[in-house]
Motif scaffolding. Structure first.
Motif, PDB file in Angstrom:
ATOM      1  N   ASN A  67      31.571  56.695  29.527  1.00  0.00           N
ATOM      2  CA  ASN A  67      31.843  55.980  30.777  1.00  0.00           C
ATOM      3  C   ASN A  67      33.207  55.343  30.633  1.00  0.00           C
ATOM      4  O   ASN A  67      33.658  55.048  29.536  1.00  0.00           O
ATOM      5  CB  ASN A  67      30.817  54.866  31.017  1.00  0.00           C
ATOM      6  CG  ASN A  67      29.480  55.392  31.440  1.00  0.00           C
ATOM      7  OD1 ASN A  67      29.400  56.318  32.235  1.00  0.00           O
ATOM      8  ND2 ASN A  67      28.416  54.821  30.908  1.00  0.00           N
ATOM      9  N   TYR A  69      35.654  52.207  30.680  1.00  0.00           N
ATOM     10  CA  TYR A  69      35.396  50.846  30.221  1.00  0.00           C
ATOM     11  C   TYR A  69      34.928  49.964  31.374  1.00  0.00           C
ATOM     12  O   TYR A  69      33.978  49.196  31.243  1.00  0.00           O
ATOM     13  CB  TYR A  69      36.647  50.282  29.566  1.00  0.00           C
ATOM     14  CG  TYR A  69      36.443  48.902  28.998  1.00  0.00           C
ATOM     15  CD1 TYR A  69      35.523  48.683  27.984  1.00  0.00           C
ATOM     16  CD2 TYR A  69      37.147  47.819  29.482  1.00  0.00           C
ATOM     17  CE1 TYR A  69      35.315  47.421  27.459  1.00  0.00           C
ATOM     18  CE2 TYR A  69      36.944  46.550  28.960  1.00  0.00           C
ATOM     19  CZ  TYR A  69      36.031  46.368  27.952  1.00  0.00           C
ATOM     20  OH  TYR A  69      35.832  45.119  27.443  1.00  0.00           O
ATOM     21  N   LEU A  70      35.560  50.079  32.521  1.00  0.00           N
ATOM     22  CA  LEU A  70      35.161  49.250  33.656  1.00  0.00           C
ATOM     23  C   LEU A  70      33.757  49.604  34.135  1.00  0.00           C
ATOM     24  O   LEU A  70      32.979  48.730  34.520  1.00  0.00           O
ATOM     25  CB  LEU A  70      36.162  49.378  34.798  1.00  0.00           C
ATOM     26  CG  LEU A  70      37.501  48.699  34.546  1.00  0.00           C
ATOM     27  CD1 LEU A  70      38.460  48.995  35.689  1.00  0.00           C
ATOM     28  CD2 LEU A  70      37.320  47.209  34.369  1.00  0.00           C
ATOM     29  N   GLU A  71      33.408  50.881  34.098  1.00  0.00           N
ATOM     30  CA  GLU A  71      32.056  51.275  34.482  1.00  0.00           C
ATOM     31  C   GLU A  71      31.041  50.694  33.504  1.00  0.00           C
ATOM     32  O   GLU A  71      29.969  50.222  33.900  1.00  0.00           O
ATOM     33  CB  GLU A  71      31.938  52.799  34.540  1.00  0.00           C
ATOM     34  CG  GLU A  71      30.562  53.304  34.926  1.00  0.00           C
ATOM     35  CD  GLU A  71      30.110  52.887  36.323  1.00  0.00           C
ATOM     36  OE1 GLU A  71      28.896  52.938  36.574  1.00  0.00           O
ATOM     37  OE2 GLU A  71      30.943  52.481  37.153  1.00  0.00           O
ATOM     38  N   HIS A  72      31.373  50.707  32.237  1.00  0.00           N
ATOM     39  CA  HIS A  72      30.498  50.093  31.233  1.00  0.00           C
ATOM     40  C   HIS A  72      30.299  48.602  31.532  1.00  0.00           C
ATOM     41  O   HIS A  72      29.182  48.091  31.487  1.00  0.00           O
ATOM     42  CB  HIS A  72      31.090  50.284  29.834  1.00  0.00           C
ATOM     43  CG  HIS A  72      30.416  49.443  28.796  1.00  0.00           C
ATOM     44  ND1 HIS A  72      29.152  49.709  28.319  1.00  0.00           N
ATOM     45  CD2 HIS A  72      30.830  48.317  28.170  1.00  0.00           C
ATOM     46  CE1 HIS A  72      28.818  48.785  27.443  1.00  0.00           C
ATOM     47  NE2 HIS A  72      29.812  47.933  27.325  1.00  0.00           N
ATOM     48  N   LEU A  73      31.387  47.909  31.847  1.00  0.00           N
ATOM     49  CA  LEU A  73      31.286  46.482  32.160  1.00  0.00           C
ATOM     50  C   LEU A  73      30.426  46.263  33.399  1.00  0.00           C
ATOM     51  O   LEU A  73      29.606  45.344  33.446  1.00  0.00           O
ATOM     52  CB  LEU A  73      32.678  45.884  32.373  1.00  0.00           C
ATOM     53  CG  LEU A  73      33.584  45.842  31.152  1.00  0.00           C
ATOM     54  CD1 LEU A  73      34.958  45.340  31.554  1.00  0.00           C
ATOM     55  CD2 LEU A  73      32.988  44.982  30.056  1.00  0.00           C
ATOM     56  N   ARG A  74      30.598  47.126  34.406  1.00  0.00           N
ATOM     57  CA  ARG A  74      29.815  46.996  35.632  1.00  0.00           C
ATOM     58  C   ARG A  74      28.331  47.191  35.333  1.00  0.00           C
ATOM     59  O   ARG A  74      27.484  46.414  35.777  1.00  0.00           O
ATOM     60  CB  ARG A  74      30.276  48.013  36.680  1.00  0.00           C
ATOM     61  CG  ARG A  74      29.604  47.830  38.038  1.00  0.00           C
ATOM     62  CD  ARG A  74      29.888  48.982  38.977  1.00  0.00           C
ATOM     63  NE  ARG A  74      29.283  50.231  38.544  1.00  0.00           N
ATOM     64  CZ  ARG A  74      27.965  50.514  38.612  1.00  0.00           C
ATOM     65  NH1 ARG A  74      27.126  49.629  39.080  1.00  0.00           N
ATOM     66  NH2 ARG A  74      27.506  51.678  38.215  1.00  0.00           N
ATOM     67  N   GLN A  75      28.010  48.219  34.541  1.00  0.00           N
ATOM     68  CA  GLN A  75      26.617  48.492  34.211  1.00  0.00           C
ATOM     69  C   GLN A  75      26.011  47.358  33.383  1.00  0.00           C
ATOM     70  O   GLN A  75      24.824  47.063  33.501  1.00  0.00           O
ATOM     71  CB  GLN A  75      26.495  49.814  33.454  1.00  0.00           C
ATOM     72  CG  GLN A  75      26.755  51.013  34.321  1.00  0.00           C
ATOM     73  CD  GLN A  75      26.735  52.301  33.526  1.00  0.00           C
ATOM     74  OE1 GLN A  75      26.554  52.306  32.313  1.00  0.00           O
ATOM     75  NE2 GLN A  75      26.930  53.409  34.226  1.00  0.00           N
ATOM     76  N   LYS A  77      26.716  44.369  33.775  1.00  0.00           N
ATOM     77  CA  LYS A  77      26.742  43.191  34.648  1.00  0.00           C
ATOM     78  C   LYS A  77      27.629  42.064  34.103  1.00  0.00           C
ATOM     79  O   LYS A  77      27.321  40.881  34.218  1.00  0.00           O
ATOM     80  CB  LYS A  77      25.334  42.684  34.929  1.00  0.00           C
ATOM     81  CG  LYS A  77      24.447  43.701  35.641  1.00  0.00           C
ATOM     82  CD  LYS A  77      23.136  43.113  36.035  1.00  0.00           C
ATOM     83  CE  LYS A  77      22.160  44.049  36.671  1.00  0.00           C
ATOM     84  NZ  LYS A  77      22.516  45.191  37.354  1.00  0.00           N
ATOM     85  N   PRO A  79      30.650  39.727  34.442  1.00  0.00           N
ATOM     86  CA  PRO A  79      31.403  39.243  35.600  1.00  0.00           C
ATOM     87  C   PRO A  79      32.881  39.615  35.490  1.00  0.00           C
ATOM     88  O   PRO A  79      33.491  39.431  34.455  1.00  0.00           O
ATOM     89  CB  PRO A  79      31.223  37.725  35.571  1.00  0.00           C
ATOM     90  CG  PRO A  79      30.547  37.399  34.304  1.00  0.00           C
ATOM     91  CD  PRO A  79      30.093  38.653  33.641  1.00  0.00           C
ATOM     92  N   LEU A  80      33.409  40.182  36.546  1.00  0.00           N
ATOM     93  CA  LEU A  80      34.828  40.535  36.610  1.00  0.00           C
ATOM     94  C   LEU A  80      35.470  39.690  37.699  1.00  0.00           C
ATOM     95  O   LEU A  80      34.962  39.585  38.796  1.00  0.00           O
ATOM     96  CB  LEU A  80      35.005  42.024  36.940  1.00  0.00           C
ATOM     97  CG  LEU A  80      34.425  43.000  35.931  1.00  0.00           C
ATOM     98  CD1 LEU A  80      34.556  44.427  36.456  1.00  0.00           C
ATOM     99  CD2 LEU A  80      35.098  42.858  34.597  1.00  0.00           C
ATOM    100  N   TYR A  81      36.582  39.090  37.384  1.00  0.00           N
ATOM    101  CA  TYR A  81      37.287  38.227  38.327  1.00  0.00           C
ATOM    102  C   TYR A  81      38.626  38.860  38.661  1.00  0.00           C
ATOM    103  O   TYR A  81      39.398  39.196  37.787  1.00  0.00           O
ATOM    104  CB  TYR A  81      37.496  36.837  37.742  1.00  0.00           C
ATOM    105  CG  TYR A  81      36.182  36.200  37.330  1.00  0.00           C
ATOM    106  CD1 TYR A  81      35.394  35.575  38.286  1.00  0.00           C
ATOM    107  CD2 TYR A  81      35.741  36.251  36.025  1.00  0.00           C
ATOM    108  CE1 TYR A  81      34.180  35.019  37.936  1.00  0.00           C
ATOM    109  CE2 TYR A  81      34.541  35.695  35.652  1.00  0.00           C
ATOM    110  CZ  TYR A  81      33.758  35.072  36.618  1.00  0.00           C
ATOM    111  OH  TYR A  81      32.564  34.519  36.249  1.00  0.00           O
TER     112      TYR A  81
END
Length: 82
Positions: A67, A69-75, A77, A79-81
């Motif tokens: 995946n 990296y951003l997709e991994h972070l999204r999955q 959960k 928090p992205l600012y």
């Protein structure tokens, strides 16, 4: 990274992402951040992102299992600012 910082800042950046070589020390990274701030490269609320090498014995997924990296972070959960 250092070559970019040798010239005056053409604009002030909101987001700075650097991907230094693996042998780039933490001190070098800190010095880049300080130079970005003091030489006018960053806005007051800028985000600084630095990619560092992976820890030993960590295996990244490849092929169909990978995946972004951003997709991994999204999955996860995280928090992205923006």
């Amino acid at each position: 990274v250092q070559r970019f910082l040798e010239v005056p800042a053409p604009v002030r950046y909101d987001i700075v992402y650097i991907d230094p070589p693996y042998d780039f020390s933490e001190i070098d990274l800190y010095e880049c951040l300080v130079q970005l701030r003091t030489d006018g490269f960053l806005t007051d609320d800028a985000v600084f992102i630095a990619k560092k090498g992976m820890a030993e014995n960590v295996v990244a997924p490849t092929g169909d299992d990978a995946n972004t990296y951003l997709e991994h972070l999204r999955q996860a959960k995280v928090p992205l600012y923006v």
